[in-house]
Design a protein around this motif. Sequence first.
Motif, mmCIF file in Angstrom:
data_model
loop_
_atom_site.group_PDB
_atom_site.id
_atom_site.type_symbol
_atom_site.label_atom_id
_atom_site.label_comp_id
_atom_site.label_asym_id
_atom_site.label_seq_id
_atom_site.Cartn_x
_atom_site.Cartn_y
_atom_site.Cartn_z
ATOM 1 N N ALA A 231 0.811 -1.216 0.000
ATOM 2 C CA ALA A 231 0.000 0.000 0.000
ATOM 3 C C ALA A 231 0.845 1.267 0.000
ATOM 4 C CB ALA A 231 -0.932 -0.003 1.215
ATOM 5 N N VAL B 177 -2.346 -2.998 4.365
ATOM 6 C CA VAL B 177 -2.693 -1.759 5.076
ATOM 7 C C VAL B 177 -1.427 -1.135 5.631
ATOM 8 C CG1 VAL B 177 -4.027 -0.726 6.954
ATOM 9 C CG2 VAL B 177 -4.943 -2.706 5.709
ATOM 10 N N ILE C 165 -4.642 1.671 1.986
ATOM 11 C CA ILE C 165 -5.068 0.283 1.931
ATOM 12 C C ILE C 165 -5.158 -0.126 0.463
ATOM 13 C CG2 ILE C 165 -7.508 0.992 2.074
ATOM 14 C CD1 ILE C 165 -8.063 -1.715 3.425
ATOM 15 N N SER D 12 -5.679 6.024 -0.384
ATOM 16 C CA SER D 12 -4.687 6.598 0.513
ATOM 17 C C SER D 12 -5.131 7.967 1.006
ATOM 18 C CB SER D 12 -3.335 6.734 -0.200
ATOM 19 O OG SER D 12 -3.441 7.609 -1.315
ATOM 20 N N ASN E 17 2.575 -1.742 9.285
ATOM 21 C CA ASN E 17 1.991 -2.414 8.128
ATOM 22 C C ASN E 17 1.392 -3.751 8.555
ATOM 23 O OD1 ASN E 17 3.050 -0.674 5.757
ATOM 24 N ND2 ASN E 17 4.918 -1.131 6.919
#
Length: 335
Positions: free
Chosen positions: A56, A75, A93, A108, A331
Amino acid sequence: MKRNILIIVLIMIGLLNTNAQERKKLAQTGFKFLSLSTDSRATSMGTAVTAVENGATAMFYNPSTMAYNTNTVDVTLGTVGWIADIDYIYGGISYAPDYGNYGVFGFSFTSVDYGSFIGTVVAGNENGYLETGVFSPSAYSFGVSYAKALSDKFAVGGSVKFTKQDLGSAVTDIDNEGRYTKENNSLSAVAFDFGILYHTGYKSLNFAMNVRNFSTEIKYKEEAFQLPLTFRIGVAMDVLDFFEEYKDLHSLLVSVDAAHPRDYSEQINFGFEYTFMKTFVVRAGYTSPSDDYNFSTGFGVKFGDDIVKYGLDYSYTKFETFNDVHRITFNVAFN
């Protein structure tokens, strides 16, 4: 395929050249919060991540590099304690349905808190001014991204971002009864990012390029300005590919970027990432030329299983004039 790659490269170079006549207008872009490197991993590698594949967080750099991410959901969430007590919060994500066969979709956001300030206006009193109250400038950006692997070697990606910067209300006049006339100073714009990623086929060597923050000119009052348009070319490779006996325990990713921003001189970025047992990570980066900082460093840890994977990263940048900057990123990925 080679023809398609050439066409996309020429389009990106054309977007860059639309501003070629403006190159001497240094330090004249707005919405500078869009050009800050937020991710801890990327920053500790000197932001030399144009050709580095990611999840991401790729949406903040080169969206095409998330095309080969096979995690169904990825994520990222982080914070930046920037100079002058400016705070950033950001996140993203990505979703890759059917293991990325339909591409990778992403969302984002970035939010900036500039703190609080006391407004003033010129007055004929002893101090020469009157206080008009407290105001709190802010800025934010929301983006939607998509990346697609067109083959096992070539991927494209792009983002559309809605951005806004609110500098608060300014007092423009005071009547005889002491009442203020205020003027709002907020502005929004739509910006675009484009990127390509090419697996050369020689071991893990990647080549990539991207354009960030492409937009039309905007203005608050009279003088128009552009967003911080930046063009980057990068290469990256795990140099331990030459030593197959070490691959199970070690990796050493080396990356180099050449950046061509609109509002300051060209830069070269170098990044290094050493990983031990696919768990412990140490990173370093170098940026040149830079007026106030050159080196950055950081570390991270990755853990989890085949279903859920976690990562925690930290980066440190030492400034000569301002306070040192710290970044933290978390993350999590789901297969």
